[in-house]
Design an enzyme around this catalytic site. Structure first.
Site, PDB file in Angstrom:
ATOM      1  N   ASN A   1       0.857  -1.190   0.000  1.00 25.14           N
ATOM      2  CA  ASN A   1       0.000   0.000   0.000  1.00 25.14           C
ATOM      3  C   ASN A   1       0.899   1.247   0.000  1.00 25.14           C
ATOM      4  O   ASN A   1       2.116   1.128  -0.070  1.00 25.14           O
ATOM      5  CB  ASN A   1      -0.945  -0.017   1.210  1.00 25.14           C
TER       6      ASN A   1
ATOM      7  N   ASP B   1      -4.017  -6.522   4.578  1.00 22.58           N
ATOM      8  CA  ASP B   1      -5.023  -7.453   5.086  1.00 22.58           C
ATOM      9  C   ASP B   1      -4.902  -8.830   4.441  1.00 22.58           C
ATOM     10  O   ASP B   1      -5.333  -9.815   5.010  1.00 22.58           O
ATOM     11  CB  ASP B   1      -6.425  -6.882   4.835  1.00 22.58           C
TER      12      ASP B   1
ATOM     13  N   LYS C   1      11.160 -15.909 -10.397  1.00 24.75           N
ATOM     14  CA  LYS C   1      10.345 -14.868 -11.028  1.00 24.75           C
ATOM     15  C   LYS C   1       9.318 -15.504 -11.967  1.00 24.75           C
ATOM     16  O   LYS C   1       9.686 -16.354 -12.785  1.00 24.75           O
ATOM     17  CB  LYS C   1      11.263 -13.915 -11.801  1.00 24.75           C
TER      18      LYS C   1
ATOM     19  N   PHE D   1      -5.240   2.958  14.450  1.00 19.68           N
ATOM     20  CA  PHE D   1      -5.566   3.934  13.419  1.00 19.68           C
ATOM     21  C   PHE D   1      -6.652   3.330  12.541  1.00 19.68           C
ATOM     22  O   PHE D   1      -6.767   2.111  12.450  1.00 19.68           O
ATOM     23  CB  PHE D   1      -4.325   4.237  12.554  1.00 19.68           C
TER      24      PHE D   1
ATOM     25  N   LYS E   1     -14.098  -0.362  14.374  1.00 21.52           N
ATOM     26  CA  LYS E   1     -12.760  -0.900  14.688  1.00 21.52           C
ATOM     27  C   LYS E   1     -12.416  -0.665  16.160  1.00 21.52           C
ATOM     28  O   LYS E   1     -11.816  -1.522  16.814  1.00 21.52           O
ATOM     29  CB  LYS E   1     -11.707  -0.248  13.778  1.00 21.52           C
TER      30      LYS E   1
ATOM     31  N   LYS F   1     -11.780  -4.117  18.072  1.00 18.40           N
ATOM     32  CA  LYS F   1     -10.382  -4.393  18.443  1.00 18.40           C
ATOM     33  C   LYS F   1     -10.104  -4.050  19.910  1.00 18.40           C
ATOM     34  O   LYS F   1      -8.974  -4.140  20.361  1.00 18.40           O
ATOM     35  CB  LYS F   1      -9.445  -3.643  17.490  1.00 18.40           C
TER      36      LYS F   1
HETATM   37  O1  PMT Z   1       2.684   6.115   6.624  1.00 14.78           O
HETATM   38  P1  PMT Z   1       2.112   7.420   6.101  1.00 14.78           P
HETATM   39  O2  PMT Z   1       2.414   7.632   4.638  1.00 14.78           O
HETATM   40  O3  PMT Z   1       2.483   8.594   6.962  1.00 14.78           O
HETATM   41  O4  PMT Z   1       0.507   7.294   6.163  1.00 14.78           O
HETATM   42  C1  PMT Z   1      -0.142   7.270   7.407  1.00 14.78           C
HETATM   43  C2  PMT Z   1      -1.279   6.217   7.443  1.00 14.78           C
HETATM   44  C3  PMT Z   1      -2.364   6.626   6.473  1.00 14.78           C
HETATM   45  C4  PMT Z   1      -0.734   4.825   7.052  1.00 14.78           C
HETATM   46  C5  PMT Z   1      -1.804   6.174   8.935  1.00 14.78           C
HETATM   47  O5  PMT Z   1      -2.291   7.444   9.261  1.00 14.78           O
HETATM   48  C6  PMT Z   1      -2.911   5.139   9.098  1.00 14.78           C
HETATM   49  O6  PMT Z   1      -4.077   5.385   8.884  1.00 14.78           O
HETATM   50  N1  PMT Z   1      -2.522   3.919   9.516  1.00 14.78           N
HETATM   51  C7  PMT Z   1      -3.409   2.730   9.637  1.00 14.78           C
HETATM   52  C8  PMT Z   1      -3.568   2.083   8.277  1.00 14.78           C
HETATM   53  C9  PMT Z   1      -4.473   0.883   8.325  1.00 14.78           C
HETATM   54  O7  PMT Z   1      -4.016  -0.206   8.104  1.00 14.78           O
HETATM   55  O8  PMT Z   1      -5.724   1.115   8.677  1.00 14.78           O
HETATM   56  P2  PMT Z   1      -6.903  -0.002   8.787  1.00 14.78           P
HETATM   57  O9  PMT Z   1      -8.121   0.799   9.000  1.00 14.78           O
HETATM   58  O10 PMT Z   1      -6.828  -0.932   7.627  1.00 14.78           O
HETATM   59  O11 PMT Z   1      -6.517  -0.818  10.076  1.00 14.78           O
HETATM   60  C10 PMT Z   1      -7.034  -0.536  11.380  1.00 14.78           C
HETATM   61  C11 PMT Z   1      -5.971  -0.782  12.423  1.00 14.78           C
HETATM   62  O12 PMT Z   1      -5.675  -2.172  12.484  1.00 14.78           O
HETATM   63  C12 PMT Z   1      -4.648  -0.077  12.182  1.00 14.78           C
HETATM   64  O13 PMT Z   1      -4.165   0.398  13.412  1.00 14.78           O
HETATM   65  C13 PMT Z   1      -3.756  -1.177  11.626  1.00 14.78           C
HETATM   66  O14 PMT Z   1      -2.390  -0.959  12.005  1.00 14.78           O
HETATM   67  C14 PMT Z   1      -4.305  -2.433  12.292  1.00 14.78           C
HETATM   68  N2  PMT Z   1      -4.205  -3.643  11.485  1.00 14.78           N
HETATM   69  C15 PMT Z   1      -4.776  -3.706  10.263  1.00 14.78           C
HETATM   70  C16 PMT Z   1      -4.718  -4.896   9.543  1.00 14.78           C
HETATM   71  C17 PMT Z   1      -4.056  -6.006  10.091  1.00 14.78           C
HETATM   72  N3  PMT Z   1      -3.978  -7.148   9.418  1.00 14.78           N
HETATM   73  N4  PMT Z   1      -3.501  -5.921  11.299  1.00 14.78           N
HETATM   74  C18 PMT Z   1      -3.569  -4.770  12.013  1.00 14.78           C
HETATM   75  O15 PMT Z   1      -3.042  -4.693  13.132  1.00 14.78           O
END
Ligand code: PMT
Length: 418
Positions: free
Chosen positions: A208, A277, A287, A323, A337, A341
């Site tokens: 991403n 995810d 490759k 986040f 979330k 979580k």
């Molecule tokens: O890195 P930058 O370029 O500065 O950008 C910042 C950002 C946009 C990445 C940051 O601000 C942000 O939003 N980070 C969380 C990105 C994310 O994965 O969001 P989500 O809504 O998909 O996930 C929710 C939460 O679960 C997040 O805290 C994530 O770290 C966590 N997660 C998600 C998927 C997974 N398999 N395991 C997790 O722990």
């Protein structure tokens, strides 16, 4: 953080004085009002006019030139300031301050001030390692003076070793730390940052747009507030934050393993990483060749949800912040979330909004807490957003709000340590 701050910059006589011009520039660009005080020897390396032009303020170097009516110059200047940084700090100035000597404007001002003082030493490696200098540094540290550097590298005298003045940006970072309340002292803050990369063959992956900027800003902010910081970072091109322990990972599964290994040590966990995810079910060992006809289809399987696992196994004394990166229905997505979580707080950002989300230096977020607060943070630098988030963490730690989630009875082994 430095906007509107009155900063005294003491420049002493070493070749690194030229780098202090950059430091002065970095401070003024960040909105600080810089007053430069030079020693006589410093003027052999850089002229006062250079600093005067960059800072926009007259440069002081003579002991008695700042008398204004009843005001005594060095006392008045020292009283007005928020912090004093001495860069470069020679063996001579360290020796004078450590031994209570005040025979010029700078040493007199250091003696007369109550504000935090930060030294950025720079000298020849043999001088730095000498018993006299090391003894002086130890005494100054014991009295509460802060230090940044010196760094290792090739010195102006041609010798390699420790003695180079810290980089101006590192000095700015250290100064911001000096100016920040130590309200996370004693805490161990684990931050995740950046993307994960999920390989499909040795040259291709899915991922991403995360640059790691938000997570690195959080790690720096936690260091500034006095915390011990563990940064678990996906691949980024960012310099490691000063004084943070950095663990590098590539895939979501590696990030999970690193997070779960370190979680037992952490009293605060902030997951800013953009964890993929899904991952390709299989990684080809070679490759995948471009073939004529249809492209290969990519079968995906889910990655572990690290944050959900942390939430399920949270210690009662642990603060967990997630986040939410959303492109639509931000508030609804974030609240789901937060609950699913079992977080203490979630920081929601609309990653499609201008100046927000991936890659940019700014962010605009809404923080939702488990106790029902909704805190809007308008667009500002990721450093300032990080400070707001950690300000909330410090408030949660002070116990003004209690997390609403009950810990589960049974916890896996990794929670036992620390
Ligand atoms: O890195 P930058 O370029 O500065 O950008 C910042 C950002 C946009 C990445 C940051 O601000 C942000 O939003 N980070 C969380 C990105 C994310 O994965 O969001 P989500 O809504 O998909 O996930 C929710 C939460 O679960 C997040 O805290 C994530 O770290 C966590 N997660 C998600 C998927 C997974 N398999 N395991 C997790 O722990």
């Amino acid at each position: 953080m430095l906007r509107g701050k009155e900063i005294l910059l003491g420049v002493t006589g070493g070749i690194a004085a030229y780098k202090s011009v950059y430091l002065c520039r970095e401070l003024t660009v960040r909105g600080a009002n810089v007053h430069v005080v030079m020693t006589k020897n410093a003027m052999n390396f850089v002229t006062p006019l250079t600093f005067q032009t960059i800072s926009g303020n007259p440069v002081t170097h003579r002991m008695f030139e700042l008398f204004r009516g009843p005001e005594i110059g060095h006392v008045a200047l020292a009283d007005r300031a928020h912090a004093l940084v001495v860069a470069p700090a020679t063996a001579n100035i360290l020796g004078k301050v450590a031994n209570g000597l005040a025979d010029d404007f700078l040493s007199t001002m250091i003696m007369a001030t109550r504000v935090p003082v930060l030294f950025a030493p720079a000298m020849n490696v043999v001088m730095w390692e000498s018993a006299a200098v090391q003894d002086n540094v130890r005494r100054l540290k014991e009295r509460g003076f802060a230090f940044v550097g010196p760094a290792e590298g090739e010195l102006a005298c041609g010798v390699k070793g420790k003695g180079k003045m810290a980089d101006p940006l590192q000095i700015v970072e250290a100064l911001e730390g000096v100016l920040t309340p130590d309200d996370l002292a004693g805490e161990t803050v684990l931050v995740t940052a950046g993307p994960t990369l999920e390989p499909m063959d040795p040259v291709r992956f899915i991922s991403n747009h995360s640059s790691g900027k938000m997570g690195y800003a959080l790690a720096r902010a936690a260091v500034r507030r006095g915390a011990r910081v563990i940064l678990i970072s996906g691949p980024t091109s960012l310099p490691p934050p000063l004084n943070a322990e950095v663990i590098r990972v590539t895939t979501a599964r590696e990030m999970r393993e690193a997070v779960l290994t370190q979680a037992g040590r952490a009293s605060v966990i902030v997951m800013a990483a953009a964890v993929c995810d899904w991952r390709p079910v299989a990684m080809a060992s070679q490759k995948i060749k471009k073939r004529s006809g249809a492209p290969p289809s990519l079968e995906l399987e889910p990655n572990p949800d690290i944050l959900k696992e942390l939430g399920r196994n949270k210690r009662p004394d642990q603060i967990l912040v997630g986040f939410a990166a959303e492109t639509h229905d931000m508030e609804k997505g974030a609240r789901v979330k937060l609950a699913e979580k079992r977080l203490d707080a979630i920081v929601a950002n609309d990653v499609t909004a201008p100046g927000s989300g991936f890659h940019v230096d700014t962010n605009e977020v809404v923080i939702f807490t488990a106790s029902g607060e909704r805190i809007g943070v308008p667009r500002m630098s990721k450093d300032r957003v990080a400070d707001r988030i950690l300000g909330l963490v410090a408030k949660l730690r002070r116990g003004s709000q209690k997390p609403s989630w009950e810990p589960e009875a049974e916890r896996p082994e990794f929670w036992e340590e620390g």
